[in-house]
Design a protein around this motif. Structure first.
Motif: not given
Length: 91
Positions: A41-47, A49-60
């Motif tokens: 859900a944290r990754v989805e929240a970043l996505e 919010a438009g933070d694709a880079e942050g979502a990718a980093r957290l997902g990794h």
């Protein structure tokens, strides 16, 4: 040997059933589940919010941590099997 497979879906049970149906997994094999749980859900929240880079980093980071836990569990299964205790199944 170790043969990793990535199966995704809305339910873990569905992925496991597909693995058996496709003969990727047979009775007696150890199956290690790698799940993000609520952290997804944290990754989805970043996505959202438009933070694709942050979502990718957290997902990794989350996947790497989950794989580390699975690797540790695999080592534990190996040790138990060597001691005659066996072990298989989803964590």
């Amino acid at each position: 040997g170790i043969r990793p497979w990535v199966l995704t879906g809305d339910k873990v049970e569905t992925a496991v059933n597909i693995a058996y149906a496709c003969s990727l997994v047979r009775e007696g094999m150890a199956v290690l589940g790698v799940r993000l749980g609520g952290d997804g859900a944290r990754v989805e929240a970043l996505e959202a919010a438009g933070d694709a880079e942050g979502a990718a980093r957290l997902g990794h980071e989350l996947v790497a941590a989950a794989l580390d836990r699975a690797w540790q569990e695999l080592g534990d299964l190996h040790l138990r099997a060597g001691q005659g205790q066996g072990g298989a199944g989803l964590p």
